[in-house]
Design a protein around this motif. Structure first.
Motif, PDB file in Angstrom:
ATOM      1  N   GLN A   6     119.294-128.381 -57.362  1.00 30.47           N
ATOM      2  CA  GLN A   6     118.040-128.210 -56.994  1.00 30.47           C
ATOM      3  C   GLN A   6     116.800-128.713 -57.626  1.00 30.47           C
ATOM      4  O   GLN A   6     115.939-129.480 -57.614  1.00 30.47           O
ATOM      5  CB  GLN A   6     117.728-126.998 -55.974  1.00 30.47           C
ATOM      6  CG  GLN A   6     118.560-126.799 -54.777  1.00 30.47           C
ATOM      7  CD  GLN A   6     118.333-125.432 -54.386  1.00 30.47           C
ATOM      8  OE1 GLN A   6     117.659-124.628 -54.744  1.00 30.47           O
ATOM      9  NE2 GLN A   6     118.739-125.403 -53.142  1.00 30.47           N
ATOM     10  N   ARG A   9     116.995-132.370 -58.561  1.00 32.50           N
ATOM     11  CA  ARG A   9     116.606-133.158 -57.608  1.00 32.50           C
ATOM     12  C   ARG A   9     115.038-133.132 -57.362  1.00 32.50           C
ATOM     13  O   ARG A   9     114.425-134.017 -57.256  1.00 32.50           O
ATOM     14  CB  ARG A   9     116.874-132.532 -56.337  1.00 32.50           C
ATOM     15  CG  ARG A   9     118.332-133.159 -55.844  1.00 32.50           C
ATOM     16  CD  ARG A   9     118.895-132.851 -54.494  1.00 32.50           C
ATOM     17  NE  ARG A   9     120.260-132.748 -54.493  1.00 32.50           N
ATOM     18  CZ  ARG A   9     120.885-131.676 -53.632  1.00 32.50           C
ATOM     19  NH1 ARG A   9     120.119-130.713 -53.136  1.00 32.50           N
ATOM     20  NH2 ARG A   9     122.285-131.799 -53.756  1.00 32.50           N
ATOM     21  N   TRP A  10     114.575-131.894 -57.700  1.00 35.61           N
ATOM     22  CA  TRP A  10     113.040-131.845 -57.680  1.00 35.61           C
ATOM     23  C   TRP A  10     112.371-132.643 -58.916  1.00 35.61           C
ATOM     24  O   TRP A  10     111.460-133.340 -58.670  1.00 35.61           O
ATOM     25  CB  TRP A  10     112.488-130.459 -57.925  1.00 35.61           C
ATOM     26  CG  TRP A  10     111.207-129.969 -58.001  1.00 35.61           C
ATOM     27  CD1 TRP A  10     110.422-130.121 -56.785  1.00 35.61           C
ATOM     28  CD2 TRP A  10     110.270-129.961 -59.012  1.00 35.61           C
ATOM     29  NE1 TRP A  10     108.889-129.803 -57.074  1.00 35.61           N
ATOM     30  CE2 TRP A  10     108.894-129.748 -58.420  1.00 35.61           C
ATOM     31  CE3 TRP A  10     110.359-130.013 -60.466  1.00 35.61           C
ATOM     32  CZ2 TRP A  10     107.871-129.563 -59.239  1.00 35.61           C
ATOM     33  CZ3 TRP A  10     109.409-129.686 -61.186  1.00 35.61           C
ATOM     34  CH2 TRP A  10     108.027-129.758 -60.762  1.00 35.61           C
ATOM     35  N   LYS A  14     109.895-135.804 -58.410  1.00 38.06           N
ATOM     36  CA  LYS A  14     108.564-135.936 -58.988  1.00 38.06           C
ATOM     37  C   LYS A  14     108.470-137.108 -60.050  1.00 38.06           C
ATOM     38  O   LYS A  14     107.480-137.652 -59.996  1.00 38.06           O
ATOM     39  CB  LYS A  14     108.216-134.680 -59.734  1.00 38.06           C
ATOM     40  CG  LYS A  14     108.126-133.319 -58.785  1.00 38.06           C
ATOM     41  CD  LYS A  14     107.169-133.531 -57.682  1.00 38.06           C
ATOM     42  CE  LYS A  14     107.056-132.347 -56.781  1.00 38.06           C
ATOM     43  NZ  LYS A  14     106.506-132.572 -55.454  1.00 38.06           N
TER      44      LYS A  14
END
Length: 136
Positions: A6, A9-10, A14
């Motif tokens: 996660q 992915r973040w 961004k």
């Protein structure tokens, strides 16, 4: 492991959406923090700004000529934990963004989507010996 996925992915989402201005802003923030940390570590050899920029470019791109290196214990830790990882990341993003924009421009020109300034011009698509001279 799901937390790392996660987080990956973040970060990917961004950083992929960083505009050129935001990337420049991140680079400036990185330079200010790096300058402050190295000044705090009392790295005397990096005092002139030109030497600092040279050191950041050589270290951040992982070229490492060996002519400049941190002299204090704290400077070595700052370089290992902040200067190199941050520089590698920013260097990769800038080079990647430039390469992507160059490839995108090249593909657009190959596909005929090159931007053409047709303001105050007559654009003729096709030529007819009888009609086109009268239109012009």
């Amino acid at each position: 492991m799901p937390i790392l996925q996660q987080l990956h992915r973040w970060f990917t989402a961004k950083f992929n959406r960083l505009s050129g201005q935001n990337l420049l802003f991140a680079l400036l923030i990185y330079l200010v923090i790096a300058w402050g940390l190295l000044d705090f570590a009392q790295e005397e050899a990096l005092t002139p700004f030109s030497d600092f920029i040279y050191y950041i470019m050589v270290t951040g791109s992982t070229v490492g000529y060996g002519d400049m290196s941190p002299q204090t214990e704290m400077g070595k830790w700052i370089t290992a934990l902040f200067i190199i990882p941050g520089g590698v990341g920013l260097f990769a993003m800038v080079v990647g963004r430039l390469a992507a924009n160059t490839i995108q421009l090249w593909k657009a020109r190959l596909m005929g989507h090159k931007k053409v300034n047709v303001e105050n011009h007559i654009l003729i698509l096709g030529w007819s010996e009888e009609r086109t001279p009268h239109l012009i």
